[in-house]
Design a protein around this motif. Structure first.
Motif, PDB file in Angstrom:
ATOM      1  N   ASP A 104       0.802  -1.226   0.000  1.00 20.23           N
ATOM      2  CA  ASP A 104       0.000   0.000   0.000  1.00 20.23           C
ATOM      3  C   ASP A 104       0.834   1.275   0.000  1.00 20.23           C
ATOM      4  O   ASP A 104       0.313   2.354   0.260  1.00 20.23           O
ATOM      5  CB  ASP A 104      -0.976   0.011   1.179  1.00 20.23           C
ATOM      6  N   LEU A 105       2.129   1.164  -0.311  1.00 16.97           N
ATOM      7  CA  LEU A 105       2.968   2.364  -0.390  1.00 16.97           C
ATOM      8  C   LEU A 105       3.143   2.866  -1.825  1.00 16.97           C
ATOM      9  O   LEU A 105       3.768   3.897  -2.034  1.00 16.97           O
ATOM     10  CB  LEU A 105       4.353   2.085   0.228  1.00 16.97           C
ATOM     11  N   SER A 106       2.601   2.130  -2.781  1.00 17.25           N
ATOM     12  CA  SER A 106       2.755   2.564  -4.172  1.00 17.25           C
ATOM     13  C   SER A 106       2.056   3.889  -4.426  1.00 17.25           C
ATOM     14  O   SER A 106       2.384   4.612  -5.372  1.00 17.25           O
ATOM     15  CB  SER A 106       2.206   1.498  -5.126  1.00 17.25           C
ATOM     16  N   GLY A 107       1.105   4.234  -3.555  1.00 18.17           N
ATOM     17  CA  GLY A 107       0.383   5.495  -3.721  1.00 18.17           C
ATOM     18  C   GLY A 107       1.218   6.737  -3.522  1.00 18.17           C
ATOM     19  O   GLY A 107       0.721   7.853  -3.763  1.00 18.17           O
ATOM     20  N   ILE A 108       2.466   6.596  -3.115  1.00 13.68           N
ATOM     21  CA  ILE A 108       3.306   7.775  -2.884  1.00 13.68           C
ATOM     22  C   ILE A 108       3.520   8.569  -4.166  1.00 13.68           C
ATOM     23  O   ILE A 108       3.830   9.768  -4.123  1.00 13.68           O
ATOM     24  CB  ILE A 108       4.650   7.365  -2.247  1.00 13.68           C
ATOM     25  N   ALA A 109       3.326   7.940  -5.317  1.00 16.20           N
ATOM     26  CA  ALA A 109       3.518   8.649  -6.592  1.00 16.20           C
ATOM     27  C   ALA A 109       2.293   9.444  -7.022  1.00 16.20           C
ATOM     28  O   ALA A 109       2.362  10.232  -7.968  1.00 16.20           O
ATOM     29  CB  ALA A 109       3.881   7.648  -7.691  1.00 16.20           C
ATOM     30  N   ALA A 110       1.151   9.259  -6.335  1.00 13.76           N
ATOM     31  CA  ALA A 110      -0.095   9.922  -6.745  1.00 13.76           C
ATOM     32  C   ALA A 110      -0.543  10.925  -5.688  1.00 13.76           C
ATOM     33  O   ALA A 110      -0.317  10.719  -4.490  1.00 13.76           O
ATOM     34  CB  ALA A 110      -1.191   8.878  -6.966  1.00 13.76           C
ATOM     35  N   PRO A 111      -1.160  12.015  -6.084  1.00 16.81           N
ATOM     36  CA  PRO A 111      -1.670  12.975  -5.093  1.00 16.81           C
ATOM     37  C   PRO A 111      -2.710  12.337  -4.191  1.00 16.81           C
ATOM     38  O   PRO A 111      -3.532  11.534  -4.635  1.00 16.81           O
ATOM     39  CB  PRO A 111      -2.288  14.086  -5.960  1.00 16.81           C
ATOM     40  N   GLY A 112      -2.666  12.699  -2.911  1.00 16.45           N
ATOM     41  CA  GLY A 112      -3.662  12.216  -1.974  1.00 16.45           C
ATOM     42  C   GLY A 112      -5.017  12.854  -2.199  1.00 16.45           C
ATOM     43  O   GLY A 112      -5.141  13.867  -2.901  1.00 16.45           O
ATOM     44  N   ARG A 113      -6.036  12.249  -1.587  1.00 17.05           N
ATOM     45  CA  ARG A 113      -7.400  12.764  -1.731  1.00 17.05           C
ATOM     46  C   ARG A 113      -7.855  13.353  -0.391  1.00 17.05           C
ATOM     47  O   ARG A 113      -7.724  12.714   0.658  1.00 17.05           O
ATOM     48  CB  ARG A 113      -8.344  11.644  -2.138  1.00 17.05           C
ATOM     49  N   ALA A 114      -8.352  14.542  -0.455  1.00 19.93           N
ATOM     50  CA  ALA A 114      -8.839  15.192   0.762  1.00 19.93           C
ATOM     51  C   ALA A 114     -10.158  14.560   1.188  1.00 19.93           C
ATOM     52  O   ALA A 114     -11.015  14.267   0.361  1.00 19.93           O
ATOM     53  CB  ALA A 114      -9.024  16.683   0.521  1.00 19.93           C
ATOM     54  N   ASP A 115     -10.287  14.305   2.476  1.00 23.20           N
ATOM     55  CA  ASP A 115     -11.553  13.863   3.040  1.00 23.20           C
ATOM     56  C   ASP A 115     -11.661  14.443   4.449  1.00 23.20           C
ATOM     57  O   ASP A 115     -10.781  15.199   4.887  1.00 23.20           O
ATOM     58  CB  ASP A 115     -11.679  12.337   3.029  1.00 23.20           C
ATOM     59  N   ALA A 116     -12.728  14.104   5.145  1.00 22.52           N
ATOM     60  CA  ALA A 116     -12.964  14.704   6.464  1.00 22.52           C
ATOM     61  C   ALA A 116     -11.837  14.379   7.438  1.00 22.52           C
ATOM     62  O   ALA A 116     -11.417  15.234   8.229  1.00 22.52           O
ATOM     63  CB  ALA A 116     -14.301  14.223   7.020  1.00 22.52           C
ATOM     64  N   ARG A 117     -11.300  13.155   7.384  1.00 24.32           N
ATOM     65  CA  ARG A 117     -10.235  12.781   8.317  1.00 24.32           C
ATOM     66  C   ARG A 117      -8.956  13.540   8.023  1.00 24.32           C
ATOM     67  O   ARG A 117      -8.285  14.030   8.936  1.00 24.32           O
ATOM     68  CB  ARG A 117      -9.975  11.278   8.242  1.00 24.32           C
ATOM     69  N   VAL A 118      -8.594  13.639   6.747  1.00 28.61           N
ATOM     70  CA  VAL A 118      -7.378  14.363   6.374  1.00 28.61           C
ATOM     71  C   VAL A 118      -7.502  15.839   6.742  1.00 28.61           C
ATOM     72  O   VAL A 118      -6.586  16.434   7.317  1.00 28.61           O
ATOM     73  CB  VAL A 118      -7.095  14.198   4.864  1.00 28.61           C
ATOM     74  N   GLU A 119      -8.655  16.436   6.412  1.00 25.74           N
ATOM     75  CA  GLU A 119      -8.848  17.855   6.713  1.00 25.74           C
ATOM     76  C   GLU A 119      -8.862  18.106   8.220  1.00 25.74           C
ATOM     77  O   GLU A 119      -8.315  19.103   8.701  1.00 25.74           O
ATOM     78  CB  GLU A 119     -10.147  18.341   6.065  1.00 25.74           C
ATOM     79  N   GLY A 120      -9.458  17.176   8.965  1.00 24.83           N
ATOM     80  CA  GLY A 120      -9.466  17.329  10.416  1.00 24.83           C
ATOM     81  C   GLY A 120      -8.074  17.217  11.009  1.00 24.83           C
ATOM     82  O   GLY A 120      -7.705  18.002  11.896  1.00 24.83           O
ATOM     83  N   ARG A 121      -7.288  16.253  10.521  1.00 19.16           N
ATOM     84  CA  ARG A 121      -5.918  16.113  11.013  1.00 19.16           C
ATOM     85  C   ARG A 121      -5.082  17.333  10.665  1.00 19.16           C
ATOM     86  O   ARG A 121      -4.312  17.841  11.495  1.00 19.16           O
ATOM     87  CB  ARG A 121      -5.294  14.841  10.422  1.00 19.16           C
ATOM     88  N   ALA A 122      -5.212  17.831   9.428  1.00 18.29           N
ATOM     89  CA  ALA A 122      -4.453  19.007   9.014  1.00 18.29           C
ATOM     90  C   ALA A 122      -4.796  20.218   9.880  1.00 18.29           C
ATOM     91  O   ALA A 122      -3.915  20.999  10.274  1.00 18.29           O
ATOM     92  CB  ALA A 122      -4.709  19.314   7.540  1.00 18.29           C
TER      93      ALA A 122
END
Length: 539
Positions: A104-122
């Motif tokens: 599941d680390l292959s995603g490092i080459a692609a932009p992440g997707r914003a969601d409620a958890r990511v926005e809350g952590r940020a």
């Protein structure tokens, strides 16, 4: 281009300006992370159950070659921590090596997707989050799985590491080293496992035993154990990991056209049922770098940061010689600009001599459900500097994506222990699609160099060919690596059929009488017994 979050800053004034808003103990901790030079941002301080975003927890870029440990129970966020650190290293122009156990680390080459958890952590940690992909290359051991094949020759792998994967005891390991020594001196190249089998078979023959009299003997019983271990090893599908073209670890040191470090992701999901094999291969990559890289001394930033996942597998059932080699490699490779991070569940998984050299620590939550869990928790607490936290309580109550941190300051001193809410990675937190992954692999400039296995003349062919046929072969001349890549047939699963195939070859007498060839003289071996030849391409 360096990421805006990782550009050099002078946070000390920022900490002092907001001192009134921080509790006294929290201010003291935060001041320990107020570095003046380039640093990676890990997250924000946790104090008394509250996240304090004005108290940023960071690690100096120049200290990343002082090694580290990322530990914690399953599901606590270790993989995302690796991703977070790798992103920021890449942004600072530092290449990174990641072992991807779960795929599941292959995603490092692609932009992440914003969601409620990511926005809350940020929001919690004052992170200006922007979905960002980073330059990556994908590799796979022996081509098993999706990725550019990573292979090693048996000669290059060496007797110490091979003994580890074959699970040989100390006496058997010494005998294997003797076999390698003989092959090196006679110019018998051990490219794949059938080469090693041919040499062992010869050395147990009447003619071969005479060869060993001046340098030591090889008992029939020990040779039998080695041959049986090789048979079992091959039955596990290990043959594909050994051969040519051998992977050049200089490929791990590259940066992209935009100056960002390339993240090399070695996919291990397809071989995770062979932990002894893949963990030892990871050590081979590190040993190869150690053997060839020049001394740099103290550097402003690492040349490479290397993450060894499932690190406990390296040390399980390891011989004393193997442990000594790991310890010395970790101790000395720092001056070559390489940082090594061990990734495992508890510090107890790492021998004390190695643990003592890991200056940067990110400890995720631990569980204490059993007496053994409690012992591991107590032992982990004792490895941290004295702090105002009740670490036993903190470590059992951390949430996912939270950790206890201590790193080395710019002066090389340990920073205060800081419970930390970690930032969210900006790349995709999960695997990329298979089509995108396959396309990235096939479009890589490394694909043509390593994709196709070759099987040129080596020890097995020399020891099994009849004398006339061998003379014709030598008369035609040997082909170079580039010609082999274009002209060689696919690797055949050919195996020596019987001892007389080897012993009966007329070539043996001339080989037995021969002195060390130029090939043999050029082989030098490192702490792990790994080998490199003088003509090897280096960066």
């Amino acid at each position: 281009m360096p990421d805006r979050e990782t550009m050099p800053s002078a946070p000390a004034p920022e900490v002092s300006e907001r001192a009134a808003a921080l509790p006294q103990e929290a201010l003291k901790i935060a001041s320990g992370y107020a570095f003046s030079g380039p640093a990676l941002h890990l997250g924000a301080l946790l104090w008394d159950g509250t996240c304090l975003p004005d108290a940023q927890i960071r690690v100096p870029l120049a200290m990343l070659n002082r090694h580290g440990l990322v530990a914690g129970a399953t599901g606590t966020g270790k993989t995302k921590t690796l991703q977070l650190i790798a992103e920021q290293l890449s942004a600072q122009g530092v290449p990174v090596f990641l072992a991807d156990i779960k795929g599941d680390l292959s995603g490092i080459a692609a932009p992440g997707r914003a969601d409620a958890r990511v926005e809350g952590r940020a929001k919690d940690v004052h992170q200006r989050w922007t979905g960002t992909g980073f330059p990556a290359e994908y590799f796979a051991l022996g081509g098993i799985g999706r990725g550019i094949p990573v292979r090693a020759t048996v000669t290059g792998f060496g007797p110490v590491l091979l003994s580890k994967v074959l699970r040989l005891n100390r006496t058997q390991e010494q005998s294997l080293a003797l076999i390698f020594h003989y092959a090196d001196g006679k110019g018998l190249e051990l490219i794949d496992l059938k080469d090693l089998r041919a040499v062992v078979t010869f050395l147990t023959s009447d003619e071969g035993r005479q060869e060993l009299k001046t340098i030591g003997g090889l008992s029939a019983a020990t040779a039998g154990v080695i041959l049986r271990s090789l048979t079992a090893f091959e039955a596990q599908g290990a043959s594909g990991f050994f051969g040519e073209p051998e992977f050049d670890t200089a490929e791990l040191l590259r940066t992209g056209e935009d100056g960002r470090g390339i993240v090399s992701v070695l996919e291990l999901n397809a071989v995770q049922d062979r932990p002894q094999l893949f963990s030892t291969f990871l050590m081979w990559l590190l040993a190869d770098l150690f053997h060839d890289l020049p001394e740099l001394g103290d550097v402003d930033k690492p040349r490479l940061v290397f993450f060894l996942d499932e690190a406990h597998l390296l040390f399980d059932d390891a011989s004393e010689a193997f442990l000594e080699s790991i310890t010395q490699t970790v101790r000395l490779i720092r001056s070559k600009g390489v940082g090594v991070f061990f990734v495992t569940q508890t510090p107890r998984d790492v021998p004390a001599d190695v643990l003592a050299q890991l200056g940067n620590r990110v400890q995720h939550a631990l569980r204490a459900f059993t007496p053994d869990d409690q012992k591991a928790l107590n032992a982990t607490v004792k490895t941290f500097p004295k702090s105002p936290y009740d670490l036993e309580e903190v470590l059992t109550n951390l949430g996912t994506g939270e950790a206890v941190v201590t790193v080395l300051s710019e002066k090389g001193a340990p920073t205060p222990v800081a419970a930390t809410r970690l930032r969210a990675p900006e790349s995709l937190m999960g695997p990329v699609g298979q089509e995108a992954l396959d396309r990235a692999v096939e479009e890589s400039p490394l694909y043509e160099r390593y994709a196709r296995a070759v099987d040129r003349e080596s020890a097995y062919e020399r020891l099994t060919a009849d004398k006339a046929g061998q003379g014709d072969r030598r008369g035609r001349g040997a082909k170079g690596p580039d010609e082999m890549r274009d002209a060689a047939p696919p690797v055949e699963e050919e195996r020596p059929s019987a001892v007389e195939q080897v012993v009966g070859s007329g070539v043996f007498k001339s080989l037995a009488r021969s002195v060390g060839t130029q090939i043999g003289r050029e082989i030098t071996r490192s702490l792990f017994g790994t080998a490199r030849r003088s003509g090897r391409r280096r960066r």
